[in-house]
Design an enzyme around this catalytic site. Structure first.
Site, mmCIF file in Angstrom:
data_model
loop_
_atom_site.group_PDB
_atom_site.id
_atom_site.type_symbol
_atom_site.label_atom_id
_atom_site.label_comp_id
_atom_site.label_asym_id
_atom_site.label_seq_id
_atom_site.Cartn_x
_atom_site.Cartn_y
_atom_site.Cartn_z
ATOM 1 N N HIS A 158 0.839 -1.192 0.000
ATOM 2 C CA HIS A 158 0.000 0.000 0.000
ATOM 3 C C HIS A 158 0.883 1.254 0.000
ATOM 4 O O HIS A 158 0.696 2.166 -0.811
ATOM 5 C CB HIS A 158 -0.898 -0.047 1.239
ATOM 6 C CG HIS A 158 -1.758 1.143 1.458
ATOM 7 N ND1 HIS A 158 -3.132 1.124 1.269
ATOM 8 C CD2 HIS A 158 -1.471 2.405 1.855
ATOM 9 C CE1 HIS A 158 -3.629 2.314 1.542
ATOM 10 N NE2 HIS A 158 -2.638 3.128 1.904
ATOM 11 N N HIS A 162 1.673 4.081 -3.121
ATOM 12 C CA HIS A 162 1.579 5.545 -3.086
ATOM 13 C C HIS A 162 2.801 6.158 -3.770
ATOM 14 O O HIS A 162 2.697 7.103 -4.550
ATOM 15 C CB HIS A 162 1.523 6.052 -1.641
ATOM 16 C CG HIS A 162 0.188 5.915 -0.969
ATOM 17 N ND1 HIS A 162 -1.003 6.193 -1.603
ATOM 18 C CD2 HIS A 162 -0.134 5.568 0.304
ATOM 19 C CE1 HIS A 162 -2.003 6.000 -0.756
ATOM 20 N NE2 HIS A 162 -1.506 5.618 0.411
ATOM 21 N N TYR A 214 -9.357 1.579 1.817
ATOM 22 C CA TYR A 214 -9.477 1.594 3.276
ATOM 23 C C TYR A 214 -10.365 0.443 3.754
ATOM 24 O O TYR A 214 -11.228 -0.033 3.022
ATOM 25 C CB TYR A 214 -10.144 2.887 3.740
ATOM 26 C CG TYR A 214 -9.219 4.066 3.969
ATOM 27 C CD1 TYR A 214 -7.868 4.008 3.672
ATOM 28 C CD2 TYR A 214 -9.724 5.251 4.501
ATOM 29 C CE1 TYR A 214 -7.043 5.102 3.890
ATOM 30 C CE2 TYR A 214 -8.912 6.352 4.722
ATOM 31 C CZ TYR A 214 -7.564 6.265 4.412
ATOM 32 O OH TYR A 214 -6.768 7.346 4.640
HETATM 33 ZN ZN LIG Z 1 -2.553 5.147 2.083
#
Ligand SMILES: [Zn+2]
Length: 395
Positions: A158, A162, A214
């Site tokens: 994750h 980014h 999320y």
């Molecule tokens: Zn994040």
């Protein structure tokens, strides 16, 4: 770089338990770090969406070409990485980090390599939370991993994702068609983590199973109350951190204009790009065939690659496993003709296609099917010593 100061919190709620049991995630995986982000007043950085550091000069939405990691002439996007000795000291940490990076390296054209002298690189450091910059920022950029909160394959991926230029899945421009944000249950002051951006969705679908999504209860102010509810079916699991989803892989390859794929149906057919027209120059494509339980039979229905001595120009190579470290079933092959069928010893096989900068041909078409015998196999990380050796998988 100015370090954002952040205090971490954990979200432990019933729904996380459910997701965890669905995915058989070890108990510590559920404790996704939550950053509560008091931004240092002198900092030119600010944490947004929980764990992304945006430099104020850059728009979160407009990641221009300088924000992406460059592609080299072999078609691979090499991202130099330096890992803190804090993580290297412990086998469990370096195993998680190595496996997280290996999956990118295997499934996408993004190749995390051991940083030597490169100017632009990622430094993986211990953090008070889990966080990353958005895209390449130039020079050294850190990815913060909290030892107790984001030491799982998907959580590490994750943050790395980014740094490759991806935002959270639930911040996509079209997210309102797929999830409902339950604002009344969002912790006061944390609403900014649930913003929607004018994102480039790459023409690919919304992905509930993305590692960039999320969890249902993240930033919830009430135990058991979800902040994100999938629509129309609220029981769809979100927030998995087990590993890159098929669409995560597809999005990375699309963003970086690469051609690698994961094939998971029991039987399927695939071919080189543009087949039966000429394949492009400078391509480096991988097909990871990963089916449940059975060994794989592969055959080439057509084969026409630029011939060269020792096949150094364009070639096909097939591996008996899931990475280019796996043993070779079929070494570099080029030219024209019919090929023998290939049998993997287990349920994973990797097909690699490389073309150089000149002279293309029509390429290949191949199909595979599953054998009758059960032969499933979970590859253990054979690169957990990457702190000591080069993590770059050499051909
Ligand atoms: Zn994040």
């Amino acid at each position: 770089w100015p370090m954002p100061s952040a205090s971490e919190g954990m979200s432990r709620t019933g729904n996380h338990q459910m997701i965890r049991s669905l995915l058989s995630i070890p108990s510590f995986w559920q404790t996704e770090a939550r950053d509560t982000i008091p931004v240092h007043p002198e900092s030119d950085s600010t944490l947004q969406e929980g764990d992304i550091v945006f430099r104020r000069k850059r728009s979160a939405i407009n990641c221009d070409s300088s924000c992406f990691w460059p592609k080299s002439s072999d078609g691979l996007v090499k991202v130099p990485v330096n890992v803190s000795t804090e993580f290297c000291k412990l086998l469990v940490y370096r195993t998680w980090i190595a496996e997280a990076m290996q999956e990118f390296t295997t499934l996408t054209c993004v190749q995390f390599i051991n940083r030597t002298t490169e100017t632009n690189y990622i430094s993986v450091v211990p953090g008070e939370s889990c966080w990353s910059h958005f895209g390449k920022i130039g020079g050294m950029q850190q990815v913060g991993l909290m030892k107790t909160g984001c030491m799982s394959k998907g959580a590490i991926q994750h943050e790395m994702n980014h740094a490759l230029g991806f935002l959270h899945e639930q911040s996509r421009s079209d997210r309102d068609n797929y999830v409902k944000i339950m604002w009344e249950y969002v912790i006061a002051g944390e609403q900014g983590n649930f913003g929607k951006v004018n994102s480039n969705n790459l023409g690919l679908p919304y992905d509930y199973s993305s590692v960039m999504h999320y969890g249902a209860n993240d930033f919830s102010n009430t135990s058991g109350k979800a902040t994100i509810v999938p629509i129309p079916d609220p029981s769809v699991p979100i927030g998995q951190r087990e590993g890159l989803s098929n669409l995560d892989v597809a999005k990375i390859n699309k963003l970086y204009n690469c051609c690698s794929n994961v094939l998971h149906k029991p039987n399927d057919t695939f071919s080189s790009v543009n087949y039966p027209s000429s394949y492009p120059d400078n391509s480096n494509c991988l097909w990871l065939i990963r089916i449940p339980q059975h060994q794989i039979f592969l055959q080439f229905d057509a084969f026409d690659l630029q011939p060269s001595p020792d096949c150094t120009s364009d070639y096909i190579r097939v591996y008996d496993g899931s990475s280019r470290n796996s043993s070779v079933l079929l070494d570099k092959l080029c030219g024209m003709g019919s090929l023998p069928s290939l049998v993997a010893s287990r349920n994973v096989m990797l097909v690699e296609f490389v073309s150089d900068e000149a002279t293309a041909a029509t390429g290949f078409q191949a199909s595979y099917s599953q054998g009758e015998d059960s032969a499933s196999f979970t590859e253990l990380g054979d690169i957990s010593n990457f702190c000591l050796a080069n993590i770059h998988v050499q051909n």
